[in-house]
Design an enzyme around this catalytic site. Structure first.
Site, PDB file in Angstrom:
ATOM      1  N   HIS A  61     -10.049   3.339 -24.197  1.00 31.79           N
ATOM      2  CA  HIS A  61      -9.318   3.300 -25.462  1.00 31.79           C
ATOM      3  C   HIS A  61      -9.824   2.107 -26.277  1.00 31.79           C
ATOM      4  CE1 HIS A  61      -5.496   5.688 -24.148  1.00 31.79           C
ATOM      5  NE2 HIS A  61      -6.611   6.234 -23.683  1.00 31.79           N
ATOM      6  N   GLU A  63      -8.271  -0.189 -27.808  1.00 29.05           N
ATOM      7  CA  GLU A  63      -7.578  -1.434 -27.499  1.00 29.05           C
ATOM      8  C   GLU A  63      -8.109  -2.071 -26.215  1.00 29.05           C
ATOM      9  OE1 GLU A  63      -4.277   1.467 -28.967  1.00 29.05           O
ATOM     10  OE2 GLU A  63      -6.236   1.592 -27.990  1.00 29.05           O
ATOM     11  N   CYS A  91      -0.679   3.153 -26.587  1.00 30.68           N
ATOM     12  CA  CYS A  91      -0.020   3.860 -25.497  1.00 30.68           C
ATOM     13  C   CYS A  91       0.501   2.845 -24.471  1.00 30.68           C
ATOM     14  CB  CYS A  91      -0.993   4.821 -24.829  1.00 30.68           C
ATOM     15  SG  CYS A  91      -2.309   3.989 -23.912  1.00 30.68           S
ATOM     16  N   CYS A  94      -2.339   0.582 -22.882  1.00 33.86           N
ATOM     17  CA  CYS A  94      -2.856  -0.438 -23.788  1.00 33.86           C
ATOM     18  C   CYS A  94      -1.802  -1.507 -24.087  1.00 33.86           C
ATOM     19  CB  CYS A  94      -3.350   0.211 -25.070  1.00 33.86           C
ATOM     20  SG  CYS A  94      -4.773   1.305 -24.792  1.00 33.86           S
TER      21      CYS A  94
END
Length: 157
Positions: A61, A63, A91, A94
Site C-alpha cells: 500500500h 502508506e 486501512c 496502514c
C-alpha cells in the site's frame, strides 16, 4: 509554509497535490490510485503509490511504502514530528503501522467507508487504548481525491 511547527492549509493542499501525483502514477500502472507523502520539518521525506498488483503483495500500500522510505531515510523506526498525506483514508494495516511509527499527524483526502480505519469504519489512528494517537485532518482536496478513484473504477467496469 511551516512556522514553529504550525502548518498552513495551503501546505496541506500542496502536499496533498504531491500525494495526488503519486496516485496518478498508480492509476497509470493499473493500480488502485492511492498516493502518500510524508513531511517532516517542512521537508518532503518520502513519497509512494500503491504497488499491490505489480508487487503481488497485499502489503504494498502507498502508506506502507512511504513509511518504509521515511524510516530508511531517517534511519529510525520512529517518525515523531512527521505528517503523512494520503489520498484515501488508510486501512487497518496502514493505520496500525502509522501508530507504531508514531506519525504525529495524518491528512486524509477522501474517506473510505468500507475499510477506513481512521474514523470511518474503525478508528485505530486515534484509539485511546493504544500507546500513540495522531491528529487527523480530513477532506483536504477531497473532491479531487475521490474523483481519481471514481474515474479509475468507472473505466474498469
Amino acid at each position: 509554509m511551516v512556522f514553529d511547527g504550525i502548518v498552513s492549509a495551503n501546505d496541506d493542499e500542496r502536499y496533498m497535490r504531491e500525494a495526488l501525483n503519486e496516485a496518478a502514477k498508480a492509476a497509470e500502472a493499473g493500480e488502485v490510485p492511492v498516493g502518500a507523502v510524508i513531511v517532516k520539518d517542512g521537508q518532503l521525506i518520502a513519497r509512494a503509490h500503491n504497488l499491490v498488483e505489480g508487487a503481488r503483495s497485499s502489503q504494498a500500500h502507498a502508506e506502507m511504502l512511504a513509511l518504509a522510505e521515511a524510516e530508511d531515510k531517517l534511519g529510525s523506526k520512529w517518525l515523531n514530528g512527521a505528517t503523512m498525506y494520503v489520498t484515501l483514508e488508510p486501512c487497518s494495516m496502514c493505520a496500525g503501522a502509522m501508530v507504531l511509527a508514531r506519525i504525529d499527524r495524518l491528512v486524509i483526502g477522501a474517506d473510505d467507508p468500507k475499510t477506513g480505519a481512521c474514523g470511518s469504519l474503525l478508528n485505530i489512528a486515534s484509539n485511546e487504548k493504544l500507546n500513540h494517537r495522531m491528529e487527523i485532518t480530513r477532506g483536504v482536496l477531497e473532491s479531487e481525491c475521490a474523483a481519481i478513484l471514481r474515474n479509475f473504477f468507472k473505466a474498469r467496469r
